[in-house]
Write a protein that holds these residues in place. Structure first.
Motif, PDB file in Angstrom:
ATOM      1  N   ALA A 101      -8.529   0.440   7.378  1.00 18.85           N
ATOM      2  CA  ALA A 101      -9.161   0.017   6.124  1.00 18.85           C
ATOM      3  C   ALA A 101      -8.706  -1.370   5.675  1.00 18.85           C
ATOM      4  CB  ALA A 101      -8.881   1.040   5.025  1.00 18.85           C
ATOM      5  N   THR A 102      -7.589  -1.865   6.180  1.00 17.70           N
ATOM      6  CA  THR A 102      -7.154  -3.226   5.837  1.00 17.70           C
ATOM      7  C   THR A 102      -8.040  -4.280   6.492  1.00 17.70           C
ATOM      8  OG1 THR A 102      -5.622  -3.403   7.720  1.00 17.70           O
ATOM      9  CG2 THR A 102      -4.737  -2.473   5.663  1.00 17.70           C
ATOM     10  N   ARG A 103      -8.770  -3.872   7.551  1.00 20.87           N
ATOM     11  CA  ARG A 103      -9.597  -4.798   8.337  1.00 20.87           C
ATOM     12  C   ARG A 103      -8.742  -5.888   8.992  1.00 20.87           C
ATOM     13  NH1 ARG A 103     -13.690  -1.387   8.546  1.00 20.87           N
ATOM     14  NH2 ARG A 103     -13.862  -0.415   6.506  1.00 20.87           N
ATOM     15  N   ARG A 104      -7.453  -5.574   9.227  1.00 26.03           N
ATOM     16  CA  ARG A 104      -6.537  -6.560   9.791  1.00 26.03           C
ATOM     17  C   ARG A 104      -5.875  -6.047  11.072  1.00 26.03           C
ATOM     18  NH1 ARG A 104      -3.648 -10.371   6.323  1.00 26.03           N
ATOM     19  NH2 ARG A 104      -5.025 -11.067   4.676  1.00 26.03           N
ATOM     20  N   VAL A 105      -6.429  -4.994  11.653  1.00 27.49           N
ATOM     21  CA  VAL A 105      -5.825  -4.440  12.865  1.00 27.49           C
ATOM     22  C   VAL A 105      -6.815  -4.517  14.019  1.00 27.49           C
ATOM     23  CG1 VAL A 105      -4.357  -2.899  11.532  1.00 27.49           C
ATOM     24  CG2 VAL A 105      -6.536  -2.043  12.398  1.00 27.49           C
ATOM     25  N   ARG A 106      -6.267  -4.520  15.216  1.00 23.25           N
ATOM     26  CA  ARG A 106      -7.095  -4.565  16.416  1.00 23.25           C
ATOM     27  C   ARG A 106      -7.625  -3.170  16.720  1.00 23.25           C
ATOM     28  NH1 ARG A 106      -6.048  -9.169  19.600  1.00 23.25           N
ATOM     29  NH2 ARG A 106      -6.290  -8.042  21.557  1.00 23.25           N
ATOM     30  N   ARG A 107      -8.788  -3.124  17.348  1.00 24.16           N
ATOM     31  CA  ARG A 107      -9.405  -1.850  17.702  1.00 24.16           C
ATOM     32  C   ARG A 107      -9.481  -1.733  19.220  1.00 24.16           C
ATOM     33  NH1 ARG A 107     -12.044   0.174  13.036  1.00 24.16           N
ATOM     34  NH2 ARG A 107     -12.315   2.042  14.298  1.00 24.16           N
ATOM     35  N   GLY A 108      -9.636  -0.509  19.697  1.00 27.09           N
ATOM     36  CA  GLY A 108      -9.824  -0.303  21.128  1.00 27.09           C
ATOM     37  C   GLY A 108      -8.645   0.381  21.780  1.00 27.09           C
ATOM     38  N   LEU A 109      -8.828   0.733  23.057  1.00 19.50           N
ATOM     39  CA  LEU A 109      -7.830   1.461  23.828  1.00 19.50           C
ATOM     40  C   LEU A 109      -6.533   0.671  23.940  1.00 19.50           C
ATOM     41  CD1 LEU A 109      -7.570   4.120  25.486  1.00 19.50           C
ATOM     42  CD2 LEU A 109      -8.168   2.777  27.496  1.00 19.50           C
ATOM     43  N   GLY A 110      -5.408   1.308  23.637  1.00 21.59           N
ATOM     44  CA  GLY A 110      -4.104   0.686  23.800  1.00 21.59           C
ATOM     45  C   GLY A 110      -3.630  -0.120  22.609  1.00 21.59           C
ATOM     46  N   THR A 111      -4.468  -0.230  21.550  1.00 21.38           N
ATOM     47  CA  THR A 111      -4.058  -1.038  20.395  1.00 21.38           C
ATOM     48  C   THR A 111      -3.224  -0.235  19.400  1.00 21.38           C
ATOM     49  OG1 THR A 111      -6.112  -0.546  19.224  1.00 21.38           O
ATOM     50  CG2 THR A 111      -6.075  -2.532  20.592  1.00 21.38           C
ATOM     51  N   SER A 118      -0.628  -9.610  -3.325  1.00 19.74           N
ATOM     52  CA  SER A 118      -1.105  -8.685  -4.379  1.00 19.74           C
ATOM     53  C   SER A 118      -2.581  -8.879  -4.682  1.00 19.74           C
ATOM     54  CB  SER A 118      -0.285  -8.864  -5.659  1.00 19.74           C
ATOM     55  OG  SER A 118      -0.588 -10.103  -6.282  1.00 19.74           O
ATOM     56  N   LYS A 119      -3.124 -10.043  -4.329  1.00 14.25           N
ATOM     57  CA  LYS A 119      -4.530 -10.342  -4.606  1.00 14.25           C
ATOM     58  C   LYS A 119      -5.462  -9.956  -3.455  1.00 14.25           C
ATOM     59  CE  LYS A 119      -3.373 -14.089  -7.786  1.00 14.25           C
ATOM     60  NZ  LYS A 119      -3.334 -15.555  -7.991  1.00 14.25           N
ATOM     61  N   ILE A 120      -4.880  -9.499  -2.334  1.00 15.62           N
ATOM     62  CA  ILE A 120      -5.709  -9.059  -1.210  1.00 15.62           C
ATOM     63  C   ILE A 120      -6.358  -7.733  -1.591  1.00 15.62           C
ATOM     64  CG2 ILE A 120      -5.727  -8.321   1.213  1.00 15.62           C
ATOM     65  CD1 ILE A 120      -3.267 -10.107   1.649  1.00 15.62           C
ATOM     66  N   PRO A 121      -7.689  -7.654  -1.595  1.00 14.61           N
ATOM     67  CA  PRO A 121      -8.347  -6.405  -2.029  1.00 14.61           C
ATOM     68  C   PRO A 121      -8.107  -5.265  -1.041  1.00 14.61           C
ATOM     69  CG  PRO A 121      -9.959  -7.958  -1.153  1.00 14.61           C
ATOM     70  CD  PRO A 121      -8.653  -8.694  -1.212  1.00 14.61           C
ATOM     71  N   PHE A 122      -7.837  -4.099  -1.573  1.00 16.55           N
ATOM     72  CA  PHE A 122      -7.685  -2.903  -0.727  1.00 16.55           C
ATOM     73  C   PHE A 122      -7.991  -1.664  -1.542  1.00 16.55           C
ATOM     74  CE2 PHE A 122      -5.412   0.809   0.774  1.00 16.55           C
ATOM     75  CZ  PHE A 122      -5.801   0.849   2.100  1.00 16.55           C
ATOM     76  N   ARG A 123      -8.772  -0.769  -0.956  1.00 21.95           N
ATOM     77  CA  ARG A 123      -9.026   0.547  -1.542  1.00 21.95           C
ATOM     78  C   ARG A 123      -8.813   1.594  -0.454  1.00 21.95           C
ATOM     79  NH1 ARG A 123     -14.602   1.268  -4.186  1.00 21.95           N
ATOM     80  NH2 ARG A 123     -13.572   3.179  -4.918  1.00 21.95           N
ATOM     81  N   PHE A 124      -8.266   2.726  -0.842  1.00 24.69           N
ATOM     82  CA  PHE A 124      -8.064   3.786   0.138  1.00 24.69           C
ATOM     83  C   PHE A 124      -9.418   4.236   0.677  1.00 24.69           C
ATOM     84  CE2 PHE A 124      -4.045   4.140  -2.240  1.00 24.69           C
ATOM     85  CZ  PHE A 124      -3.167   4.078  -1.160  1.00 24.69           C
ATOM     86  N   PRO A 125      -9.546   4.388   1.967  1.00 30.96           N
ATOM     87  CA  PRO A 125     -10.865   4.666   2.571  1.00 30.96           C
ATOM     88  C   PRO A 125     -11.492   5.962   2.095  1.00 30.96           C
ATOM     89  CG  PRO A 125      -9.082   4.931   4.182  1.00 30.96           C
ATOM     90  CD  PRO A 125      -8.495   4.277   2.984  1.00 30.96           C
ATOM     91  N   ILE A 158       0.837  -1.209   0.000  1.00 34.38           N
ATOM     92  CA  ILE A 158       0.000   0.000   0.000  1.00 34.38           C
ATOM     93  C   ILE A 158       0.869   1.257   0.000  1.00 34.38           C
ATOM     94  CG2 ILE A 158      -1.638   1.338   1.401  1.00 34.38           C
ATOM     95  CD1 ILE A 158      -2.759  -1.425   2.342  1.00 34.38           C
ATOM     96  N   PHE A 159       1.959   1.232   0.786  1.00 32.98           N
ATOM     97  CA  PHE A 159       2.840   2.396   0.879  1.00 32.98           C
ATOM     98  C   PHE A 159       3.941   2.402  -0.188  1.00 32.98           C
ATOM     99  CE2 PHE A 159       1.338   2.227   5.392  1.00 32.98           C
ATOM    100  CZ  PHE A 159       0.714   3.463   5.407  1.00 32.98           C
ATOM    101  N   LYS A 160       3.851   1.458  -1.153  1.00 41.18           N
ATOM    102  CA  LYS A 160       4.803   1.381  -2.264  1.00 41.18           C
ATOM    103  C   LYS A 160       6.239   1.245  -1.768  1.00 41.18           C
ATOM    104  CE  LYS A 160       1.853   4.323  -5.160  1.00 41.18           C
ATOM    105  NZ  LYS A 160       1.771   5.590  -5.904  1.00 41.18           N
ATOM    106  N   MET A 161       6.457   0.306  -0.865  1.00 42.87           N
ATOM    107  CA  MET A 161       7.772   0.136  -0.253  1.00 42.87           C
ATOM    108  C   MET A 161       8.563  -0.976  -0.929  1.00 42.87           C
ATOM    109  SD  MET A 161       6.759   0.610   3.784  1.00 42.87           S
ATOM    110  CE  MET A 161       8.299   1.365   4.265  1.00 42.87           C
ATOM    111  N   GLU A 162       9.859  -0.891  -0.780  1.00 43.51           N
ATOM    112  CA  GLU A 162      10.748  -1.955  -1.247  1.00 43.51           C
ATOM    113  C   GLU A 162      10.816  -3.034  -0.168  1.00 43.51           C
ATOM    114  OE1 GLU A 162      14.465  -0.043  -1.859  1.00 43.51           O
ATOM    115  OE2 GLU A 162      13.643   1.486  -3.209  1.00 43.51           O
TER     116      GLU A 162
END
Length: 637
Positions: free
Chosen positions: A212-222, A453-460, A106-110
């Motif tokens: 937006a990746t839906r792969r991170v934890r939510r809530g206080l301290g995360t 590369s096949k994991i769907p992602f769109r900028f929120p 997503i961040f176009k990194m090497e």
């Protein structure tokens, strides 16, 4: 006070740490969750610094070792031996690695062909092994701000979270290891941000991408955010624990003021001819006798306990420790914080602030006499405590005085809620990072990259813009939903051709209920969908939405049907409403003849008093207008 950020040469970089929603920990198979009960096991340890592979010792580790605190680890039978450093690490969690690679994309990194696990030394006790395992996954990425500016994403690391601190005293610190090992990503930007507005936008954009990746934890301290700040003529200072975006501006502004004042103090010391040798040649002096008859109660009590008072002369520092460097914080606080953090002693007393605290002018003059200081140019700093700690405290005072010759020192500081910061430790260097000999290298294969590369992602922001335009919805409200855990349900509602405005209204109500202290987690997605469908079909009115959601938040075991019955919201037919309105018009005939069309509003109130929550108000208003018009025409005839 307005600050010219370009004029002072402000440079800010961000470090964002975000826990991932993996099913296991990064280097073991324990569940990545906090445990809400008393621990089963307690382990006591002491930690010592070690040489890096370059033969150096990290200064941060040395400072932590000087505290000589006992470290207590609390753990559970549910957890394995990895959390207490009694077994080697397992292979890295594949889901966490895949998520890190997705973010690198997503961040176009090497991404290197081979990843290595490294050890990052921490002696504050937060990691039982004395080091955190971390993996450098991506380099040289970018993020574009709204003004078109490209911010470098210098590196992306996948690492394990530390243990959580439970409590701390002068002698020990207690950690619970249930959080230890939860996978997280550390995203580091370049020092490219040149104003608080850019810092806020960058932090919010990175946070939005993570959610937006839906792969991170939510809530206080995360999620935790650190900022690295420097100005022209200053140095890099890391401020840790920035919890809220609204803290950025006051913290940055105050750090600019602090660094500018420290630069001015360094210039003043140079003008006075103060050198490192002049400071380091000073020796501590036992000045306990000076305070034998003091009226300062805290000194009286300390001497009665058998403690001492030591003093050190800082040549050429007269008047400087009393100089304000931030609002309500004087230069002397820089010394006091350092002494307190490293030695545990309460702080310092310096002659720039005396007489005060019950210390007399005579005692102040005696301090200059005993230490052979010059009242016109020098400052005498005193510390109260056990002799062994006093020697350490004096060394810290001398070290901080030497650092003052070069302006603001490179260090890690803790963010305070009032927008100021306080010393936490020296800035860590390269000496604390070295290879982990217990972990094999990780080969990044073509198959792995192809899968990512096949994991769907769109900028929120793109998703929010498309939805708001298509359904004529407020962009800001949609954007908040896109970043929230409710987004999947929102998409389902749109696919089922349910009015999305009902959903936005429901989420707004849930937010308000949460602010009132109600447990909105009792409103499951299934229940919320049931409520919205009933409103959309007209079974219950929009006006009843708040009452139903409040009922469900207070009654976790009740269904939507239970809420409808309990609140008396059983749907009524249009015919029933029309019949009631006609009966009401006959009863209020004289009132209607007198008021004419102006009778509509009070009549509407009477009808809604009976049917509020049972039928949409717009339907009631339409029926009432039709029948009132007919009634008035008939009456005129």
């Amino acid at each position: 006070m307005s600050i010219d950020y370009r004029g002072v040469g402000l440079r800010v970089g961000l470090e964002i740490h975000q826990q991932l929603s993996s099913l296991r920990k990064l280097f073991c198979f324990c569940p990545p969750a906090l445990i809400d009960r008393e621990p089963d096991i307690k382990i006591i340890r002491f930690q010592r610094p070690t040489l890096s592979e370059t033969g150096e010792i990290d200064p941060t580790a040395v400072k932590e070792f000087k505290k000589k605190k006992r470290i207590v680890y609390e753990t559970y039978m549910d957890l394995c031996l990895y959390e207490i450093d009694e077994k080697p690490p397992e292979p890295v969690d594949e889901y966490a690695l895949e998520t890190a690679l997705l973010l690198a994309r997503i961040f176009k990194m090497e991404v290197p062909d081979v990843l290595f696990v490294s050890r990052k030394q921490y002696l504050d006790g937060s990691v039982p092994s004395g080091f955190q395992r971390t993996i450098l996954v991506g380099l040289n990425g970018e993020l574009v701000l709204s003004n078109g500016k490209k911010v470098r994403i210098t590196q992306l690391c996948l690492e394990e979270d530390a243990a959580r601190k439970i409590r701390e005293s002068d002698k020990e610190v207690v950690f619970r290891v249930d959080r230890l090992g939860i996978p997280l990503v550390e995203i580091t930007t370049g020092a490219d941000l040149e104003s608080p507005d850019e810092v806020v936008e960058c932090a919010l954009k990175i946070g939005a991408i993570l959610r937006a990746t839906r792969r991170v934890r939510r809530g206080l301290g995360t999620i935790r955010q650190d900022i690295n700040i420097s100005i022209r003529g200053g140095t890099r200072v890391e401020i840790k624990g920035v919890q809220h975006p609204e803290w950025f501006k006051p913290l940055i502004d105050n750090e600019i003021i602090r660094q500018k004042n420290l630069i001015e103090i360094a210039k003043e010391l140079k003008k006075r001819g103060v050198s490192k040798e002049m400071i380091m040649n000073q020796q501590p002096v036992d000045v306990t006798d000076v305070f034998k008859r003091t009226k300062a109660r805290f000194i009286q009590k300390a001497i009665h306990r058998g403690e001492k008072v030591y003093a050190i002369k800082l040549p050429g520092f007269g008047g400087l420790l009393g100089r304000e460097i931030q609002k309500n914080r004087r230069f002397g606080k820089e010394f006091a914080d350092r002494v307190k953090v490293i030695t545990g002693l309460a702080g310092i007393i310096h002659t720039d602030e005396l007489p005060a605290y019950g210390i007399s002018l005579e005692e102040k003059e005696k301090l200059f006499e005993v230490t052979k200081g010059n009242p016109q140019s020098d400052c005498i700093v005193s510390v109260v405590g056990p002799p062994k700690k006093l020697v350490e405290a004096i060394e810290e005072i001398k070290e901080r005085a030497v650092l003052a010759l070069d302006g603001p020192p490179p260090e890690t500081r803790k963010a305070n809620p009032d927008g100021t910061t306080s010393f936490e430790r020296p800035l860590g260097g390269a000496a604390r990072l070295y290879p982990d000999t217990d972990s094999p290298m990780i080969e990044i294969t073509g198959e792995m990259l192809d899968r990512v590369s096949k994991i769907p992602f769109r900028f929120p922001w793109d998703v929010a813009s498309e939805i708001s335009q298509r359904y004529k919805l407020p962009y800001d409200e949609v954007y908040r939903i896109v970043l929230s855990p409710w987004f999947q349900l929102f998409e389902d509602i749109i696919k089922q051709n349910i009015n999305p405005r009902i959903f936005l209204r429901a989420i707004s109500i849930i937010t308000n209920l949460r602010r009132k202290g109600l447990d909105v987690s009792n409103i499951s997605e299934e229940k919320l969908m049931g409520v919205i469908k009933r409103v959309d079909s007209g079974q219950i009115s929009k006006e009843a939405l708040e009452g139903v959601l409040e009922y469900l938040s207070k009654n976790p075991r009740k269904t939507v049907d239970d809420a409808v019955i309990a609140l008396g919201l059983e749907a009524v037919s249009v015919d029933d409403v029309r019949c009631f309105i006609n009966k009401l018009l006959k009863e209020k005939k004289d009132f209607i003849i007198e008021r004419g069309e102006h009778a509509f509003k009070p009549l509407m109130g009477l009808v809604m008093q009976k049917y509020r929550g049972k039928i949409d108000g717009k339907i009631v208003a339409r029926i009432l207008k039709e029948e009132l018009d007919r009634f008035l025409k008939t009456t005129k005839k």
